[in-house]
Design an enzyme around this catalytic site. Structure first.
Site, mmCIF file in Angstrom:
data_model
loop_
_atom_site.group_PDB
_atom_site.id
_atom_site.type_symbol
_atom_site.label_atom_id
_atom_site.label_comp_id
_atom_site.label_asym_id
_atom_site.label_seq_id
_atom_site.Cartn_x
_atom_site.Cartn_y
_atom_site.Cartn_z
ATOM 1 N N ARG A 1 0.866 -1.158 -0.086
ATOM 2 C CA ARG A 1 0.097 0.210 0.061
ATOM 3 C C ARG A 1 0.807 1.355 -0.002
ATOM 4 N NH1 ARG A 1 -0.610 5.030 2.379
ATOM 5 N NH2 ARG A 1 -0.121 3.734 4.402
ATOM 6 N N HIS B 1 5.613 4.329 12.797
ATOM 7 C CA HIS B 1 5.574 4.105 11.217
ATOM 8 C C HIS B 1 6.746 5.173 11.049
ATOM 9 C CE1 HIS B 1 3.668 3.899 7.220
ATOM 10 N NE2 HIS B 1 4.498 5.306 7.152
ATOM 11 N N HIS C 1 9.933 6.670 8.538
ATOM 12 C CA HIS C 1 10.657 7.065 6.862
ATOM 13 C C HIS C 1 11.976 7.242 7.174
ATOM 14 C CE1 HIS C 1 6.876 7.405 4.425
ATOM 15 N NE2 HIS C 1 6.174 7.019 5.417
ATOM 16 N N CYS D 1 5.937 10.189 0.630
ATOM 17 C CA CYS D 1 4.881 10.812 1.092
ATOM 18 C C CYS D 1 4.367 11.839 -0.018
ATOM 19 C CB CYS D 1 5.359 11.849 2.270
ATOM 20 S SG CYS D 1 4.295 12.816 3.167
ATOM 21 N N ASN E 1 9.504 4.121 3.530
ATOM 22 C CA ASN E 1 9.482 3.864 4.720
ATOM 23 C C ASN E 1 10.790 3.011 5.014
ATOM 24 O OD1 ASN E 1 6.656 3.789 3.628
ATOM 25 N ND2 ASN E 1 6.284 3.260 5.907
#
Length: 312
Positions: free
Chosen positions: A15, A207, A209, A240, A249
Protein backbone atom coordinates in the site's frame (compact mmCIF):
# COMPACT_ATOMS: atom_id res chain seq x y z
CA UNK A 1 15.01 -5.53 25.49
CA UNK A 2 16.26 -9.03 26.18
CA UNK A 3 17.54 -11.43 23.53
CA UNK A 4 14.81 -13.61 22.09
CA UNK A 5 12.09 -11.00 22.59
CA UNK A 6 9.60 -10.81 19.75
CA UNK A 7 9.30 -7.89 17.35
CA UNK A 8 6.23 -7.66 15.11
CA UNK A 9 6.87 -6.47 11.57
CA UNK A 10 3.86 -5.01 9.76
CA UNK A 11 4.43 -4.93 6.01
CA UNK A 12 3.04 -1.78 4.37
CA UNK A 13 4.84 -1.85 1.03
CA UNK A 14 1.91 -3.11 -1.05
CA UNK A 15 0.00 0.00 0.00
CA UNK A 16 2.35 2.72 1.21
CA UNK A 17 5.11 1.71 -1.18
CA UNK A 18 3.16 1.01 -4.34
CA UNK A 19 0.94 4.10 -4.03
CA UNK A 20 3.95 6.32 -4.72
CA UNK A 21 4.81 4.63 -8.01
CA UNK A 22 3.85 6.54 -11.16
CA UNK A 23 3.96 3.39 -13.28
CA UNK A 24 0.96 1.20 -12.55
CA UNK A 25 2.06 -1.95 -10.76
CA UNK A 26 0.10 -4.81 -12.38
CA UNK A 27 -2.55 -6.39 -10.22
CA UNK A 28 -0.92 -9.79 -10.71
CA UNK A 29 2.41 -8.51 -9.36
CA UNK A 30 0.70 -6.92 -6.36
CA UNK A 31 -0.98 -10.23 -5.56
CA UNK A 32 2.22 -12.20 -6.10
CA UNK A 33 4.16 -9.81 -3.84
CA UNK A 34 1.61 -10.03 -1.03
CA UNK A 35 1.56 -13.82 -1.29
CA UNK A 36 5.37 -13.97 -1.15
CA UNK A 37 5.42 -11.73 1.91
CA UNK A 38 2.83 -13.88 3.67
CA UNK A 39 4.84 -17.02 2.91
CA UNK A 40 7.92 -15.25 4.31
CA UNK A 41 6.24 -15.04 7.71
CA UNK A 42 4.73 -11.55 7.76
CA UNK A 43 1.64 -11.81 9.96
CA UNK A 44 0.18 -8.38 9.17
CA UNK A 45 0.20 -6.96 5.66
CA UNK A 46 -1.28 -3.62 4.63
CA UNK A 47 -2.40 -4.94 1.27
CA UNK A 48 -4.10 -1.96 -0.36
CA UNK A 49 -6.05 1.25 0.07
CA UNK A 50 -9.70 1.83 -0.72
CA UNK A 51 -9.43 5.39 -2.00
CA UNK A 52 -11.05 6.96 -5.04
CA UNK A 53 -9.08 6.02 -8.17
CA UNK A 54 -8.94 9.67 -9.14
CA UNK A 55 -6.98 10.44 -5.98
CA UNK A 56 -4.63 7.44 -6.02
CA UNK A 57 -4.80 5.71 -9.43
CA UNK A 58 -2.32 3.06 -8.27
CA UNK A 59 -4.93 1.66 -5.88
CA UNK A 60 -7.75 1.38 -8.42
CA UNK A 61 -7.55 -2.42 -8.27
CA UNK A 62 -7.99 -2.70 -4.48
CA UNK A 63 -10.96 -5.08 -4.66
CA UNK A 64 -9.24 -7.25 -7.29
CA UNK A 65 -6.11 -7.48 -5.13
CA UNK A 66 -8.07 -8.56 -2.08
CA UNK A 67 -10.00 -11.11 -4.15
CA UNK A 68 -6.84 -12.54 -5.73
CA UNK A 69 -4.52 -13.08 -2.78
CA UNK A 70 -3.99 -16.55 -1.38
CA UNK A 71 -4.99 -15.97 2.21
CA UNK A 72 -2.58 -17.63 4.57
CA UNK A 73 -4.09 -18.74 7.91
CA UNK A 74 -2.94 -16.52 10.73
CA UNK A 75 -2.14 -13.56 8.48
CA UNK A 76 -4.16 -10.33 8.79
CA UNK A 77 -4.69 -8.43 5.56
CA UNK A 78 -5.25 -4.74 6.29
CA UNK A 79 -6.42 -1.81 4.21
CA UNK A 80 -6.17 1.96 4.54
CA UNK A 81 -9.44 3.84 4.13
CA UNK A 82 -10.00 7.61 3.95
CA UNK A 83 -13.75 7.70 4.56
CA UNK A 84 -16.87 5.65 5.22
CA UNK A 85 -17.41 4.80 1.55
CA UNK A 86 -13.89 3.39 1.43
CA UNK A 87 -14.60 1.41 4.59
CA UNK A 88 -17.74 -0.08 3.04
CA UNK A 89 -15.76 -1.20 0.00
CA UNK A 90 -13.11 -2.68 2.30
CA UNK A 91 -15.74 -4.57 4.29
CA UNK A 92 -17.16 -5.99 1.06
CA UNK A 93 -13.66 -7.09 0.03
CA UNK A 94 -13.18 -9.03 3.25
CA UNK A 95 -10.35 -7.11 4.90
CA UNK A 96 -9.23 -8.21 8.34
CA UNK A 97 -8.57 -4.72 9.67
CA UNK A 98 -8.79 -1.05 8.75
CA UNK A 99 -6.40 1.83 9.20
CA UNK A 100 -7.34 5.50 9.12
CA UNK A 101 -4.65 8.17 8.92
CA UNK A 102 -5.09 11.52 10.62
CA UNK A 103 -2.31 14.07 10.65
CA UNK A 104 -2.08 15.75 14.04
CA UNK A 105 -1.51 19.24 12.60
CA UNK A 106 -4.34 21.05 10.85
CA UNK A 107 -2.27 22.15 7.85
CA UNK A 108 -0.94 18.68 7.11
CA UNK A 109 -4.33 17.04 7.58
CA UNK A 110 -5.93 19.50 5.17
CA UNK A 111 -3.18 18.83 2.62
CA UNK A 112 -3.46 15.07 3.04
CA UNK A 113 -7.21 14.42 3.26
CA UNK A 114 -8.86 17.87 2.96
CA UNK A 115 -10.32 17.76 6.46
CA UNK A 116 -9.81 19.34 9.84
CA UNK A 117 -8.56 17.04 12.58
CA UNK A 118 -12.01 17.24 14.21
CA UNK A 119 -13.66 16.17 10.97
CA UNK A 120 -11.24 13.24 10.65
CA UNK A 121 -12.14 12.25 14.21
CA UNK A 122 -15.84 12.20 13.34
CA UNK A 123 -15.17 10.05 10.28
CA UNK A 124 -13.04 7.65 12.26
CA UNK A 125 -15.67 7.19 14.94
CA UNK A 126 -18.26 6.20 12.34
CA UNK A 127 -15.82 3.80 10.65
CA UNK A 128 -14.79 2.24 13.96
CA UNK A 129 -18.43 1.68 14.95
CA UNK A 130 -19.22 0.05 11.62
CA UNK A 131 -16.11 -2.10 11.87
CA UNK A 132 -16.95 -3.23 15.39
CA UNK A 133 -20.41 -4.31 14.22
CA UNK A 134 -18.75 -6.50 11.57
CA UNK A 135 -15.90 -7.77 13.73
CA UNK A 136 -13.34 -5.74 11.78
CA UNK A 137 -10.96 -3.66 13.83
CA UNK A 138 -10.20 -0.05 12.89
CA UNK A 139 -7.10 1.71 14.21
CA UNK A 140 -5.82 5.25 13.85
CA UNK A 141 -2.43 6.25 12.52
CA UNK A 142 -1.31 9.65 13.83
CA UNK A 143 0.63 11.22 10.99
CA UNK A 144 3.19 14.02 11.41
CA UNK A 145 3.50 13.15 15.09
CA UNK A 146 7.26 13.72 15.06
CA UNK A 147 7.38 16.88 13.00
CA UNK A 148 5.29 18.71 10.43
CA UNK A 149 6.85 20.15 7.24
CA UNK A 150 4.20 22.89 7.24
CA UNK A 151 3.94 23.84 10.92
CA UNK A 152 7.34 22.78 12.23
CA UNK A 153 7.83 21.12 15.60
CA UNK A 154 4.70 19.47 16.93
CA UNK A 155 4.11 19.94 20.67
CA UNK A 156 4.01 16.62 22.49
CA UNK A 157 0.85 17.79 24.23
CA UNK A 158 -0.85 18.07 20.85
CA UNK A 159 -0.02 14.49 19.90
CA UNK A 160 -1.14 13.21 23.30
CA UNK A 161 -4.48 15.02 23.02
CA UNK A 162 -5.17 13.71 19.52
CA UNK A 163 -4.20 10.23 20.71
CA UNK A 164 -6.65 10.49 23.61
CA UNK A 165 -9.43 11.63 21.26
CA UNK A 166 -8.97 8.73 18.86
CA UNK A 167 -8.80 6.15 21.63
CA UNK A 168 -12.03 7.58 23.02
CA UNK A 169 -13.53 7.20 19.53
CA UNK A 170 -12.71 3.52 19.26
CA UNK A 171 -9.05 3.05 18.29
CA UNK A 172 -7.72 0.14 20.34
CA UNK A 173 -4.12 0.69 19.26
CA UNK A 174 -2.29 3.66 17.77
CA UNK A 175 0.28 4.13 15.07
CA UNK A 176 2.75 6.95 15.70
CA UNK A 177 3.97 8.12 12.30
CA UNK A 178 7.00 10.15 11.26
CA UNK A 179 5.35 10.94 7.94
CA UNK A 180 8.07 13.14 6.46
CA UNK A 181 11.11 11.54 8.05
CA UNK A 182 11.83 14.42 10.43
CA UNK A 183 12.39 12.48 13.64
CA UNK A 184 15.53 11.87 15.67
CA UNK A 185 16.07 9.24 18.39
CA UNK A 186 15.69 11.72 21.28
CA UNK A 187 12.36 12.90 19.82
CA UNK A 188 11.18 9.33 19.46
CA UNK A 189 12.01 8.57 23.08
CA UNK A 190 10.29 11.72 24.39
CA UNK A 191 7.11 11.28 22.38
CA UNK A 192 6.67 7.57 22.94
CA UNK A 193 7.27 8.05 26.64
CA UNK A 194 4.62 10.76 26.84
CA UNK A 195 1.98 8.87 24.87
CA UNK A 196 2.61 5.69 26.83
CA UNK A 197 2.34 7.58 30.12
CA UNK A 198 -0.96 9.13 29.01
CA UNK A 199 -2.43 5.90 27.59
CA UNK A 200 -0.63 3.03 29.31
CA UNK A 201 -3.13 0.37 28.22
CA UNK A 202 -3.05 1.23 24.52
CA UNK A 203 -0.58 -0.71 22.32
CA UNK A 204 1.58 1.54 20.15
CA UNK A 205 3.34 0.88 16.89
CA UNK A 206 5.78 3.07 14.99
CA UNK A 207 5.67 4.11 11.33
CA UNK A 208 9.02 5.54 10.26
CA UNK A 209 10.44 7.03 7.07
CA UNK A 210 14.14 7.11 6.27
CA UNK A 211 14.34 10.49 4.53
CA UNK A 212 17.41 11.70 6.45
CA UNK A 213 19.05 8.37 7.21
CA UNK A 214 17.79 8.12 10.78
CA UNK A 215 15.04 5.58 10.21
CA UNK A 216 16.84 2.60 11.69
CA UNK A 217 18.32 4.69 14.51
CA UNK A 218 14.79 5.76 15.39
CA UNK A 219 13.59 2.16 15.29
CA UNK A 220 16.45 1.13 17.58
CA UNK A 221 15.54 3.90 20.03
CA UNK A 222 11.93 2.71 20.04
CA UNK A 223 12.98 -0.88 20.67
CA UNK A 224 14.99 0.34 23.65
CA UNK A 225 11.77 2.01 24.84
CA UNK A 226 9.97 -1.34 24.65
CA UNK A 227 8.08 -0.78 21.38
CA UNK A 228 7.65 -4.11 19.62
CA UNK A 229 5.59 -3.29 16.49
CA UNK A 230 6.85 -1.48 13.39
CA UNK A 231 5.52 -0.63 9.95
CA UNK A 232 8.09 -1.46 7.29
CA UNK A 233 8.14 -1.59 3.50
CA UNK A 234 9.79 -4.17 1.27
CA UNK A 235 12.83 -2.74 -0.45
CA UNK A 236 12.37 0.58 1.36
CA UNK A 237 9.61 1.63 -1.04
CA UNK A 238 7.37 4.57 -0.25
CA UNK A 239 7.40 8.27 0.35
CA UNK A 240 4.90 10.97 1.20
CA UNK A 241 2.38 12.27 -1.33
CA UNK A 242 2.33 15.81 0.06
CA UNK A 243 6.03 16.34 0.87
CA UNK A 244 8.51 16.68 -1.96
CA UNK A 245 11.67 14.64 -1.38
CA UNK A 246 10.31 12.44 1.39
CA UNK A 247 11.90 9.00 1.21
CA UNK A 248 10.34 5.61 1.71
CA UNK A 249 9.56 3.70 4.86
CA UNK A 250 12.25 1.87 6.74
CA UNK A 251 12.97 -1.25 4.72
CA UNK A 252 11.55 -4.58 5.83
CA UNK A 253 14.86 -6.29 5.05
CA UNK A 254 16.87 -3.82 7.12
CA UNK A 255 14.50 -3.97 10.08
CA UNK A 256 14.41 -7.76 10.12
CA UNK A 257 18.19 -7.94 9.74
CA UNK A 258 18.80 -5.47 12.58
CA UNK A 259 16.43 -7.33 14.88
CA UNK A 260 18.06 -10.67 14.14
CA UNK A 261 21.52 -9.21 14.71
CA UNK A 262 20.26 -7.96 18.08
CA UNK A 263 19.05 -11.45 18.98
CA UNK A 264 15.39 -10.45 18.65
CA UNK A 265 12.81 -12.72 17.06
CA UNK A 266 10.62 -11.60 14.13
CA UNK A 267 9.37 -14.85 12.65
CA UNK A 268 10.21 -13.40 9.24
CA UNK A 269 12.34 -15.17 6.65
CA UNK A 270 14.76 -12.57 5.30
CA UNK A 271 15.35 -14.51 2.08
CA UNK A 272 11.62 -14.63 1.41
CA UNK A 273 11.28 -10.88 1.82
CA UNK A 274 14.22 -10.27 -0.48
CA UNK A 275 12.64 -12.56 -3.07
CA UNK A 276 9.53 -10.39 -3.02
CA UNK A 277 11.60 -7.20 -3.23
CA UNK A 278 13.62 -8.49 -6.18
CA UNK A 279 10.42 -9.21 -8.07
CA UNK A 280 9.25 -5.63 -7.58
CA UNK A 281 12.72 -4.26 -8.33
CA UNK A 282 12.83 -6.13 -11.64
CA UNK A 283 9.48 -4.68 -12.70
CA UNK A 284 10.36 -1.11 -11.67
CA UNK A 285 13.78 -1.48 -13.34
CA UNK A 286 15.65 0.47 -10.69
CA UNK A 287 17.62 -0.31 -7.56
CA UNK A 288 15.45 -0.14 -4.45
CA UNK A 289 16.73 1.73 -1.37
CA UNK A 290 17.18 -1.28 0.93
CA UNK A 291 20.87 -1.75 1.68
CA UNK A 292 20.37 -5.30 2.88
CA UNK A 293 18.67 -6.09 -0.42
CA UNK A 294 21.61 -4.60 -2.30
CA UNK A 295 24.59 -5.68 -0.17
CA UNK A 296 23.32 -8.85 1.50
CA UNK A 297 23.98 -9.81 5.09
CA UNK A 298 27.22 -9.84 7.04
CA UNK A 299 27.30 -13.63 7.07
CA UNK A 300 26.74 -13.80 3.32
CA UNK A 301 29.64 -11.47 2.66
CA UNK A 302 31.98 -13.39 4.93
CA UNK A 303 30.96 -16.72 3.43
CA UNK A 304 31.50 -15.41 -0.09
CA UNK A 305 34.96 -14.08 0.80
CA UNK A 306 35.87 -17.37 2.47
CA UNK A 307 34.95 -19.27 -0.69
CA UNK A 308 36.98 -16.88 -2.81
CA UNK A 309 39.99 -17.35 -0.54
CA UNK A 310 39.76 -21.14 -0.76
CA UNK A 311 39.45 -21.10 -4.53
CA UNK A 312 42.33 -18.68 -4.82
Amino acid sequence: MSAGAAIEIIEVGPRDGFQMEKTFVPTELKIETIDRLARAGLKEIEATSFVHPRVVPQMRDAAEVMAGIDRVPGVSYLALVPNFRGAERAFDAGVDGLRVVVCVTETYNQANVGLSVAESLERFERIAEAGAARGVRADAVLGASLGCPFEGEVPIERVVQVARDFVASGSRSLGIADSAGLASPPQVRRLLGAVRDALPEIPLWLHLHDTRGLGMANAFAAIEMGITRFDTSLGGLGGCPVVVGAAGNIATEETVYMCHEMGLSTGVDLDGVREASRGVQAFLDRTLPSRVLRAGTRDELMAANARSSVHG
